[in-house]
Design a protein around this motif. Sequence first.
Motif, PDB file in Angstrom:
ATOM      1  N   UNK A   1       5.263   5.009  -7.153  1.00  0.00           N
ATOM      2  CA  UNK A   1       6.337   5.034  -8.158  1.00  0.00           C
ATOM      3  C   UNK A   1       7.697   5.238  -7.500  1.00  0.00           C
ATOM      4  N   UNK A   2       7.745   6.125  -6.510  1.00  0.00           N
ATOM      5  CA  UNK A   2       8.990   6.390  -5.792  1.00  0.00           C
ATOM      6  C   UNK A   2       9.464   5.154  -5.031  1.00  0.00           C
ATOM      7  N   UNK A   3       8.538   4.457  -4.395  1.00  0.00           N
ATOM      8  CA  UNK A   3       8.894   3.263  -3.633  1.00  0.00           C
ATOM      9  C   UNK A   3       9.446   2.156  -4.530  1.00  0.00           C
ATOM     10  N   UNK A   4       8.804   1.938  -5.675  1.00  0.00           N
ATOM     11  CA  UNK A   4       9.289   0.887  -6.570  1.00  0.00           C
ATOM     12  C   UNK A   4      10.638   1.246  -7.190  1.00  0.00           C
TER      13      UNK A   4
ATOM     14  N   UNK B   1       0.827  -1.206   0.000  1.00  0.00           N
ATOM     15  CA  UNK B   1       0.000   0.000   0.000  1.00  0.00           C
ATOM     16  C   UNK B   1       0.862   1.256   0.000  1.00  0.00           C
ATOM     17  N   UNK B   2       0.313   2.296  -0.628  1.00  0.00           N
ATOM     18  CA  UNK B   2       1.046   3.544  -0.787  1.00  0.00           C
ATOM     19  C   UNK B   2       0.078   4.711  -0.659  1.00  0.00           C
ATOM     20  N   UNK B   3       0.548   5.834  -0.176  1.00  0.00           N
ATOM     21  CA  UNK B   3      -0.315   6.990   0.072  1.00  0.00           C
ATOM     22  C   UNK B   3      -0.982   7.490  -1.209  1.00  0.00           C
ATOM     23  N   UNK B   4      -0.263   7.409  -2.329  1.00  0.00           N
ATOM     24  CA  UNK B   4      -0.789   7.847  -3.623  1.00  0.00           C
ATOM     25  C   UNK B   4       0.090   7.246  -4.712  1.00  0.00           C
ATOM     26  N   UNK B   5      -0.251   7.504  -5.969  1.00  0.00           N
ATOM     27  CA  UNK B   5       0.487   6.901  -7.075  1.00  0.00           C
ATOM     28  C   UNK B   5       1.928   7.416  -7.147  1.00  0.00           C
TER      29      UNK B   5
END
Length: 263
Positions: free
Chosen positions: A222-225, A214-218
């Motif tokens: 993208x930054x996490x990946x 899960x991520x706060x927003x798209x």
Amino acid sequence: MFTIALASCGNPNPEKAATAEPSETVQEEREFYQLKIYSFSTEEQVAMVDNYLKNAFMPAVKKQGIDKVGVFKSRLSETDTVQKIFVLLPFKTLEQFKELDNQLLEDETHITAGSEYINANYDDPPYNRIQSILLQAFTDMPTMKVPDLEGPRSERIYELRSYESSTEKYYRNKVDMFNAGGEVKLFERLDFNAVFYGDVLSGTKMPNLMYMTTHADMATREKNWEAFVDSPEWKELIAMPKYENNMSHIDMWFLYPTEYSDY
């Protein structure tokens, strides 16, 4: 839904990883999950199932001691145009999973609150089909977690992934890569806020595993990946010959939680 096919190359015989057996306590803690996927053709169907899940199903399963139930909707796109609702249920035992439907049929409050859905006519069903997938949690994350996210639910990205392997042997090798290899720990270090990782025990695309991050927003997703792909841990893992060719196909769904979801 996004799909990725992966070409096979390199070592055709994955080495058996030197994995320590998980402790008896960890094995006992490993939850079972049911992932139910409703598909629809009309907005009226979506509304009826939404009403049933919120006002009848969720209260009824909570009465049976099943907590932390996730209900999500798909983010439609050019490649994923069919609206779906995903229901994620955790079970402590297979017996609890097996008995749930019988318990719901005996719950008068559930039957009354869900009468429109339960008694829908054959020529006006509340959904097209329900797909049911049974999983068991990975040893490195034996129970589900509620993500630690801030900001509006409507912007959150719940990313559900399915990784298929060409044979059972390659599949076990990919699961080992998550546990002993350290993928689970890497996702944790990079704040992917995983909800679960699971072996698929029964499903339509076996052998495969599934997991949800899960991520706060798209933009955060993208930054996490990007951080994952660039990490030294991942670069070391994908360079190991013993982990070559252990995935043949990936499916991805971008979801968001309903207002009544526990996640």
